[in-house]
Design a protein around this motif. Sequence first.
Motif, mmCIF file in Angstrom:
data_model
loop_
_atom_site.group_PDB
_atom_site.id
_atom_site.type_symbol
_atom_site.label_atom_id
_atom_site.label_comp_id
_atom_site.label_asym_id
_atom_site.label_seq_id
_atom_site.Cartn_x
_atom_site.Cartn_y
_atom_site.Cartn_z
ATOM 1 N N HIS A 102 0.864 -1.190 0.000
ATOM 2 C CA HIS A 102 0.000 0.000 0.000
ATOM 3 C C HIS A 102 0.896 1.234 0.000
ATOM 4 O O HIS A 102 1.941 1.252 0.675
ATOM 5 N N LYS A 103 0.436 2.281 -0.770
ATOM 6 C CA LYS A 103 1.152 3.542 -0.814
ATOM 7 C C LYS A 103 0.321 4.609 -0.148
ATOM 8 O O LYS A 103 -0.915 4.638 -0.305
ATOM 9 N N PHE A 104 0.995 5.512 0.573
ATOM 10 C CA PHE A 104 0.298 6.598 1.246
ATOM 11 C C PHE A 104 1.216 7.801 1.263
ATOM 12 O O PHE A 104 2.420 7.700 0.982
ATOM 13 N N SER A 105 0.622 8.994 1.651
ATOM 14 C CA SER A 105 1.378 10.253 1.680
ATOM 15 C C SER A 105 1.185 10.915 3.027
ATOM 16 O O SER A 105 0.302 10.534 3.824
ATOM 17 N N VAL A 106 2.022 11.955 3.239
ATOM 18 C CA VAL A 106 1.969 12.731 4.483
ATOM 19 C C VAL A 106 1.725 14.182 4.093
ATOM 20 O O VAL A 106 2.473 14.747 3.270
ATOM 21 N N ASN A 107 0.705 14.781 4.653
ATOM 22 C CA ASN A 107 0.405 16.210 4.461
ATOM 23 C C ASN A 107 1.113 16.947 5.565
ATOM 24 O O ASN A 107 0.804 16.772 6.749
ATOM 25 N N LEU A 108 2.100 17.804 5.178
ATOM 26 C CA LEU A 108 2.894 18.516 6.168
ATOM 27 C C LEU A 108 2.074 19.613 6.800
ATOM 28 O O LEU A 108 1.079 20.110 6.227
ATOM 29 N N SER A 109 2.496 20.061 7.917
ATOM 30 C CA SER A 109 1.805 21.132 8.622
ATOM 31 C C SER A 109 2.107 22.454 7.952
ATOM 32 O O SER A 109 2.931 22.540 7.024
ATOM 33 N N ALA A 110 1.470 23.519 8.437
ATOM 34 C CA ALA A 110 1.615 24.838 7.824
ATOM 35 C C ALA A 110 3.052 25.324 7.905
ATOM 36 O O ALA A 110 3.526 26.086 7.056
ATOM 37 N N SER A 111 3.765 24.873 8.911
ATOM 38 C CA SER A 111 5.162 25.299 9.068
ATOM 39 C C SER A 111 6.096 24.558 8.140
ATOM 40 O O SER A 111 7.302 24.827 8.119
ATOM 41 N N LEU A 112 5.536 23.620 7.366
ATOM 42 C CA LEU A 112 6.320 22.772 6.450
ATOM 43 C C LEU A 112 7.475 22.064 7.158
ATOM 44 O O LEU A 112 8.553 21.833 6.583
ATOM 45 N N SER A 113 7.242 21.742 8.375
ATOM 46 C CA SER A 113 8.284 20.970 9.113
ATOM 47 C C SER A 113 8.383 19.602 8.502
ATOM 48 O O SER A 113 7.363 18.897 8.342
ATOM 49 N N PRO A 114 9.593 19.113 8.168
ATOM 50 C CA PRO A 114 9.730 17.814 7.524
ATOM 51 C C PRO A 114 9.493 16.668 8.522
ATOM 52 O O PRO A 114 9.542 16.848 9.739
ATOM 53 N N VAL A 115 9.272 15.506 7.897
ATOM 54 C CA VAL A 115 9.091 14.299 8.721
ATOM 55 C C VAL A 115 10.452 13.892 9.311
ATOM 56 O O VAL A 115 11.480 13.925 8.622
ATOM 57 N N PRO A 146 7.533 7.753 8.638
ATOM 58 C CA PRO A 146 6.605 6.985 9.481
ATOM 59 C C PRO A 146 7.095 5.540 9.645
ATOM 60 O O PRO A 146 7.884 5.047 8.844
ATOM 61 N N LEU A 147 6.541 4.896 10.665
ATOM 62 C CA LEU A 147 6.927 3.511 10.965
ATOM 63 C C LEU A 147 5.752 2.782 11.572
ATOM 64 O O LEU A 147 4.778 3.404 12.027
ATOM 65 N N ILE A 148 5.873 1.448 11.476
ATOM 66 C CA ILE A 148 4.827 0.580 12.049
ATOM 67 C C ILE A 148 5.200 0.331 13.509
ATOM 68 O O ILE A 148 6.210 -0.333 13.796
ATOM 69 N N ASN A 153 8.718 1.936 3.453
ATOM 70 C CA ASN A 153 9.825 2.452 2.638
ATOM 71 C C ASN A 153 9.529 3.911 2.241
ATOM 72 O O ASN A 153 8.373 4.284 1.977
ATOM 73 N N TRP A 154 10.581 4.732 2.197
ATOM 74 C CA TRP A 154 10.461 6.126 1.735
ATOM 75 C C TRP A 154 10.481 6.121 0.205
ATOM 76 O O TRP A 154 11.374 5.546 -0.415
ATOM 77 N N ASP A 197 5.925 10.944 0.277
ATOM 78 C CA ASP A 197 5.309 9.726 -0.233
ATOM 79 C C ASP A 197 6.032 8.494 0.366
ATOM 80 O O ASP A 197 7.289 8.436 0.367
ATOM 81 N N PHE A 198 5.202 7.518 0.735
ATOM 82 C CA PHE A 198 5.749 6.335 1.404
ATOM 83 C C PHE A 198 5.001 5.104 0.922
ATOM 84 O O PHE A 198 3.918 5.202 0.358
ATOM 85 N N GLU A 199 5.618 3.921 1.171
ATOM 86 C CA GLU A 199 5.037 2.677 0.684
ATOM 87 C C GLU A 199 5.251 1.571 1.723
ATOM 88 O O GLU A 199 6.347 1.437 2.281
#
Length: 897
Positions: free
Chosen positions: A26-39, A44-46, A59-60, A65-67
């Motif tokens: 499965h593929k998914f994405s991360v919507n950053l906050s207004a401050s554009l602080s990076p992950v 992310p992790l299980i 996987n990055w 974007d992550f998978e």
Amino acid sequence: GQALHLIHLPAMSKVAENSPPETSVHKFSVNLSASLSPVVPGFPLIINSSPLTRAFRVNWLSDTDFEVVTTGMEQLDFEAGPHIFDLQIYVKDDMAVTDLQVLTVQVTNVNEPPEFQGNLAKGLDLYIVEGTKPGFVYQMEAFDPEDTSQNLPLSYLLISPSKSFRMSANGTLFSTTEFDFEAGHSSYHLIVEVRDSQGLRASTELHVNIVNINDEIPRFTSLTHTYTIPEELSPGIIVAHITAEDPDDKGFTHFLLYSITTVNSYFMINQLTGTIQVARRIDRDAGELRQNPIISLEVLVKDRPFGGQENRKQITFIVEDINDNPSTCTKFTFSIMVPERAARGTLLLDLNKFCFDDDSKAPNNRFNFTTPSGVGSSSRFSQDPAGSGKIVLIGDLDYENPSNLAAGNKYTMIIQVQDVAAPYYKNNIYIYILTSPENEFPLVFDSPSYVFAVSELSPPRTRVGRVQATDKDFPQSRITYSISAGGASQQYPNIFWINPQTGELQLVTKADYETIPVYILRIQATNSEDSSSVTVTVNIVEENDEKPICTPNSHFLAIPVDLKVGTNIHNFKLTCTDLDSSPRSFRYSIGTGNINSHFTFSPNAGSNVTSLILATRFDYASGLDEIWNYKLLVYITDDNLLSGRKRAGALVETGTVSLSISVIPHPTTIIPTTPKPRITYQILRKNVYSPSAWYVPFVITLGSMLLLGLLVSTIVLLAKAIHRHCPCKTVKHKKPLSTLKYLVVLEPPILEFLTGKKKGSLTSVLFPAEMKNTKREVMVETIQMNTVFDGEATDPVTGAIYEFNSETGTRKWKDSLTQMPKWKESSPQGAAPRRPVPREGIRPPRSTDKERDGLSSKVQAEDAGLGPRSQDSMPSTPKNRNPGFTRGASPKRHPEK
């Protein structure tokens, strides 16, 4: 909408079972906050899964974007594992903003082909022994992963058909022919395929190997059966080589083993090469080979150590004789003893009886003898006939012949025994001939008889004399001496000993002239050939070695003190004897104990009988004599007949006699009385004291002193304890008591203890012992000691008669009931009846301190000649005296009356 959050999650996704690693789930994405602080890296992790698994990871793909992919760390198995996994995915940025969503993963089923199990999946090697009958070989096994219940059938078949094998539909492999390793193939390659109901298939390889077995016997290739060998071959030499081959030489059986089955010790075979070697010495001339020189063996060849195929072959060895043994003899040194008068021509030795040759065949077993050689032997000995080995005497062997004496009567010959065949072995024989002397002269002593003298005082090992015997025969042998008869005494079987080598006669113990004055001995001399005897007379020289013996040897005498001088005391006489002295040789003297020379013997010399005489009177009154018991040691010497000059160097013996004399003193003044009839017991004592038992009176005296000290200390401690805890106070009774009067007698030893005065200045004192108004009466038990009273005297105060012991001073009333005068006692109320005298053993009760202090005045009164008085100023009655008062034991309580 401006905060950090996960896009496309939560969601559900599918993945096929048995997916390989890195399969996208499965593929998914991360919507950053207004401050554009990076992950944050690593997110992310299980963070959690249900059920727990390590089959997935994140996987990055890009910064946002992550998978989710498979890891391959765990096999996704629809049939055996879970079907659904809930994965919690957690993300976090640099501002610590987080989000958590769940991804549901569903494992989907995939149709899988059948699989072979275990080693069968990689291929399998099968082995079939040659010669095996056609039939079952192997059962194939496979399974279908989709058919967990094993209900769907699988079908098997051979991809590469073979005439030698077939397979059934259920996977059973059969052989269709009997295999022969040597004639056919040694191995087969088969491919087996398995199919499921949907046509999916799998295959594996089978390698069938034909196992070779040992089914052919070996065959011998060496054709020789008989071998001829000489004897005495060295061990290890090869005498034969046995060869064989095995038709079945492929596979396991690629070598042969050789062995000898016949029991023998001569040969051994190399089990790998078949070479036969000599194992030990082969002697044609000894044992069974001497009669039968043929050795038969059976050789066995095998194609394996145990079991397998084998073959046998018979071979024969013939052993030939060689001249390998020299002529020999049972011994090569001979010693011959020939009498000195042996006749010429006498056969001395036949060497043929001792020599031989062990070779089994002629001429190897024949021998002869060479001419003998030796200094001085050629003129006396020879071999007759020549070479025969017979030695005879041809000369003179007289032992006394000067030429023979010069040769020492010993002769040496050397002779050789040798073979008559090459290589002509020979051995030396040594012959020693000794001349045997003969007994021609007797054994004689240098004197026809011997006379010796020895003093009876000589100690053991004293030399008495020496005998000597000689023999003129040569060579002279050692002579041994012994006592064959005589020399016995009453106590010893023989008092003499003779040195067996030198003939010197010695004493074993002292001789006694008085017992046996002369000994007649028979001395025997013996050598290896003869014996002789001689008479020896030994005179015992008399010496004065016996002590005078007198009877009685000890005696006890009792004499009165006023015995007259010159009196033969109790007619006592000594009668003496001496085995080696005349009766006139005795002289008597008194040694220790004759104080003031009161005693003597008459006659004091020249007689064997003498009397004991009182020489001087006793004087005890002036103090000249002080002892009453004399112990005399009398010496009896046997030198009376010797002059003063001869007496100094002569042997003098002295005997002793012990005498004990007791002097009885004068009896004291005796007042005639008429004693009351009574029974008198007289105890007689005899002095059995022996000076050797000196320790008896010492032990008794020491024990008595210890017991007396213990008794005195006990009485003192008891008196102190009674004085502390039971003080006695005098109290006047309301009711008058009858007066109890006692008379206490204090003897001089007691007064000496109480007053500290010397014994000579004290006399017996009588104390009145009245006690009034006392609360207790004391009964005293008196232990009366048996004392010998040898005198009597009259008491100056009471006039009563008492007995005393002259040595200890102990006194007692002779008869207090009949001798004492009767006194009357007065009382304020008038005459009172006389009180009975206390029985013997009763002492008055203890007085108080005040009464004890009053004793001194009473003593002074008695010293002035005044008798003790009672409370009423009347003299105390002497009847109340009791000798038991002076010997008292511990007081006992007596109940008040």
